[in-house]
Design a protein around this motif. Structure first.
Motif, PDB file in Angstrom:
ATOM      1  N   UNK A 128       0.834  -1.199   0.000  1.00 31.60           N
ATOM      2  CA  UNK A 128       0.000   0.000   0.000  1.00 31.60           C
ATOM      3  C   UNK A 128       0.864   1.242   0.000  1.00 31.60           C
ATOM      4  N   UNK A 129       0.549   2.160  -0.902  1.00 29.55           N
ATOM      5  CA  UNK A 129       1.346   3.381  -1.002  1.00 29.55           C
ATOM      6  C   UNK A 129       1.285   4.206   0.276  1.00 29.55           C
ATOM      7  N   UNK A 130       0.171   4.125   0.982  1.00 29.85           N
ATOM      8  CA  UNK A 130       0.015   4.928   2.197  1.00 29.85           C
ATOM      9  C   UNK A 130       0.973   4.504   3.297  1.00 29.85           C
ATOM     10  N   UNK A 131       1.528   3.302   3.189  1.00 33.13           N
ATOM     11  CA  UNK A 131       2.440   2.828   4.213  1.00 33.13           C
ATOM     12  C   UNK A 131       3.879   3.272   4.024  1.00 33.13           C
ATOM     13  N   UNK A 132       4.164   3.864   2.876  1.00 36.54           N
ATOM     14  CA  UNK A 132       5.540   4.234   2.583  1.00 36.54           C
ATOM     15  C   UNK A 132       5.871   5.616   3.112  1.00 36.54           C
ATOM     16  N   UNK A 133       7.083   5.741   3.608  1.00 41.27           N
ATOM     17  CA  UNK A 133       7.491   6.975   4.275  1.00 41.27           C
ATOM     18  C   UNK A 133       8.194   7.964   3.360  1.00 41.27           C
ATOM     19  N   UNK A 134       8.998   7.453   2.453  1.00 39.60           N
ATOM     20  CA  UNK A 134       9.833   8.309   1.619  1.00 39.60           C
ATOM     21  C   UNK A 134       9.630   7.965   0.159  1.00 39.60           C
ATOM     22  N   UNK A 135       9.611   9.006  -0.675  1.00 38.18           N
ATOM     23  CA  UNK A 135       9.342   8.849  -2.094  1.00 38.18           C
ATOM     24  C   UNK A 135      10.365   9.617  -2.923  1.00 38.18           C
ATOM     25  N   UNK A 136      10.668   9.068  -4.094  1.00 38.50           N
ATOM     26  CA  UNK A 136      11.452   9.802  -5.064  1.00 38.50           C
ATOM     27  C   UNK A 136      10.560  10.703  -5.893  1.00 38.50           C
ATOM     28  N   UNK A 137      11.180  11.401  -6.842  1.00 38.27           N
ATOM     29  CA  UNK A 137      10.445  12.373  -7.644  1.00 38.27           C
ATOM     30  C   UNK A 137       9.823  11.742  -8.888  1.00 38.27           C
ATOM     31  N   UNK A 138      10.231  10.532  -9.216  1.00 33.14           N
ATOM     32  CA  UNK A 138       9.654   9.820 -10.349  1.00 33.14           C
ATOM     33  C   UNK A 138      10.501   9.917 -11.610  1.00 33.14           C
ATOM     34  N   UNK A 139      10.334   8.916 -12.478  1.00 34.10           N
ATOM     35  CA  UNK A 139      10.999   8.901 -13.771  1.00 34.10           C
ATOM     36  C   UNK A 139       9.983   8.431 -14.815  1.00 34.10           C
ATOM     37  N   UNK A 140       9.963   9.100 -15.962  1.00 32.86           N
ATOM     38  CA  UNK A 140       8.951   8.832 -16.976  1.00 32.86           C
ATOM     39  C   UNK A 140       9.345   7.646 -17.848  1.00 32.86           C
ATOM     40  N   UNK A 141       8.429   6.709 -17.972  1.00 32.26           N
ATOM     41  CA  UNK A 141       8.578   5.591 -18.901  1.00 32.26           C
ATOM     42  C   UNK A 141       7.470   5.703 -19.941  1.00 32.26           C
ATOM     43  N   UNK A 142       7.845   5.734 -21.199  1.00 33.12           N
ATOM     44  CA  UNK A 142       6.872   5.801 -22.276  1.00 33.12           C
ATOM     45  C   UNK A 142       7.114   4.643 -23.234  1.00 33.12           C
ATOM     46  N   UNK A 143       6.076   3.841 -23.457  1.00 34.41           N
ATOM     47  CA  UNK A 143       6.177   2.689 -24.342  1.00 34.41           C
ATOM     48  C   UNK A 143       5.327   2.979 -25.578  1.00 34.41           C
ATOM     49  N   UNK A 144       5.976   3.059 -26.712  1.00 30.68           N
ATOM     50  CA  UNK A 144       5.265   3.360 -27.952  1.00 30.68           C
ATOM     51  C   UNK A 144       4.699   2.083 -28.557  1.00 30.68           C
ATOM     52  N   UNK A 145       3.531   2.232 -29.201  1.00 32.55           N
ATOM     53  CA  UNK A 145       2.856   1.076 -29.793  1.00 32.55           C
ATOM     54  C   UNK A 145       3.540   0.639 -31.082  1.00 32.55           C
TER      55      UNK A 145
END
Length: 127
Positions: free
Chosen positions: A110-127
């Motif tokens: 569950x995401x609510x249980x996590x204390x620390x988060x990164x800023x994210x990285x974009x993944x794009x998969x083209x068809x």
């Protein structure tokens, strides 16, 4: 306190592979269960994969099971998400997170249980 920075996201074709990395600073990763989550445009953040503090147990969302693999290298303070056979529906911003309250063998999903988060990285998969 631990700071997390994701990297490795990019544009890839359907069927391709990527390896995301999550580098930690401030503290070692040993005290934390680690998870990967993702959020697509217009959708809620969803669980992808997680690994216990001990590194012995892992758990995956049904949508990625058999295609994604989470791993951790505590000495390098890095968590990885190997993603194979990528599909357009895997397109999202991917976040890593650290959780400090689980036992050594538990795998928090569950995401609510996590204390620390990164800023994210974009993944794009083209068809």
């Amino acid at each position: 306190q631990v700071q997390l920075v994701e990297s490795g996201g990019q544009l890839v074709q359907t069927g391709g592979s990527l390896r995301l990395s999550c580098a930690a600073s401030g503290r070692t990763l040993s005290p934390y269960a680690m998870g990967w989550f993702r959020q697509a445009p217009g959708k809620e953040r969803e669980f992808v994969a997680a690994m216990s503090r001990s590194g012995t147990n892992s758990y995956y969302a049904n949508s990625v099971k058999g295609r994604f693999t989470i791993s951790r290298d505590n000495a390098k303070r890095t968590v990885y998400l190997q993603m194979n056979s990528l599909k357009p529906e895997d397109t999202a911003v991917y976040f890593c997170a650290a959780e400090s309250r689980s036992s050594a063998l538990d795998v928090p999903t569950r995401s609510t249980g996590y204390d620390y988060w990164g800023q994210g990285t974009q993944v794009t998969v083209s068809a």
